[in-house]
Structures are given as structure tokens and as C-alpha cells.
Design a protein around this motif. Sequence first.
Motif, PDB file in Angstrom:
ATOM      1  N   GLN A 109       0.844  -1.200   0.000  1.00  0.00           N
ATOM      2  CA  GLN A 109       0.000   0.000   0.000  1.00  0.00           C
ATOM      3  C   GLN A 109       0.880   1.252   0.000  1.00  0.00           C
ATOM      4  O   GLN A 109       0.657   2.180  -0.771  1.00  0.00           O
ATOM      5  N   GLU A 113       1.175   3.973  -3.171  1.00  0.00           N
ATOM      6  CA  GLU A 113       0.926   5.402  -2.973  1.00  0.00           C
ATOM      7  C   GLU A 113       2.156   6.229  -3.350  1.00  0.00           C
ATOM      8  O   GLU A 113       2.030   7.297  -3.962  1.00  0.00           O
ATOM      9  N   SER A 139      -0.917  -2.343  -7.092  1.00  0.00           N
ATOM     10  CA  SER A 139      -2.328  -2.441  -6.743  1.00  0.00           C
ATOM     11  C   SER A 139      -2.851  -3.860  -6.974  1.00  0.00           C
ATOM     12  O   SER A 139      -3.571  -4.419  -6.138  1.00  0.00           O
ATOM     13  N   LEU A 142      -1.460  -6.034  -4.401  1.00  0.00           N
ATOM     14  CA  LEU A 142      -2.190  -5.768  -3.163  1.00  0.00           C
ATOM     15  C   LEU A 142      -3.491  -6.574  -3.121  1.00  0.00           C
ATOM     16  O   LEU A 142      -3.819  -7.192  -2.105  1.00  0.00           O
TER      17      LEU A 142
END
Length: 151
Positions: A109, A113, A139, A142
Motif C-alpha cells: 500500500q 501510494e 495495486s 495488493l
Amino acid sequence: MVVHNEREALCVAVEMERRAIRMYERALLLVEDEAVRKGIESILQQERRHLSSFIKMRESHPASAEEESLLVQAMGAEALFPGGVIQMERSQGLTSLAGLYSFAIDSEQHAMETYRSFAEKCQDSNVSEIFRIIAEEESAHLVSLRNAELQ
């Protein structure tokens, strides 16, 4: 973390991936559970692929060794992977898959970002697009970690 251009962003990205790789390699030396070992090895494979991509990009946006060294020192190790293997252990990431996935999810995460932020700051549209693509890879990784965590 503030970066001013694609050279700096690429220096930071390379260092983030190197530190992630070193952290997971150290974790392999400590882990006893075979399922956790395989989980770490899978994560390591993705981190190594990301590092390779960033190194190739950095070749077209080189920074001097001095500039890169100063930038990396200024960031500090804790800014990239707070707690490292110690935090992974505290999160039970060396003893259970659930702990490993929880730790990896937090790390992914943060990386996603960071890479999205870099994409916004790059003046070179090609580098910006690559950061967006890698942020999307993070992503997707994730999502796969979250799905694995639920099983």
C-alpha cells in the motif's frame, strides 16, 4: 517524501525495491514455516522484477553517484520500510501466512501510494506512465495479497 524530478523518483524507487528485497531475503533466513517461506519467495520474485524495471528506467535518467547517495541518505532507512524484519516479526509475518500477508499488504500500500505520487511529479511522460503502470502492478499485487489473506 519529497522528490523533485524523475531522476530523484527513480533513485528512490530503486532504493525502495532494493531494501524490500534485502528485508525479505533476511526474513527467509529466519522463517521456519514452509508456507510462510513460499509466500516470502513469491513476494521476493515480484520485488526483483520491479527493481529490474526501475534500474532500466534509471539508465535513461542517470543521477550522479553523489546525488544519488545524498538523496538516499536524506530519506533514511525508516522512511522506506519502517521496522523492517523486526516489524515483520512483530506482525507475526515470520510465523504465519496471515501475519506475512498483513505486513506485505501494508508495505505494498505504501509503495503503491509512493509510486503514484512519483507519477504525478514526473515531467517526462514516459517515466510518469511507467510509474503509473508499476503502481497498478502494486495495486494488483495488493489485491492478490488481500485475497490470499482471506483464504
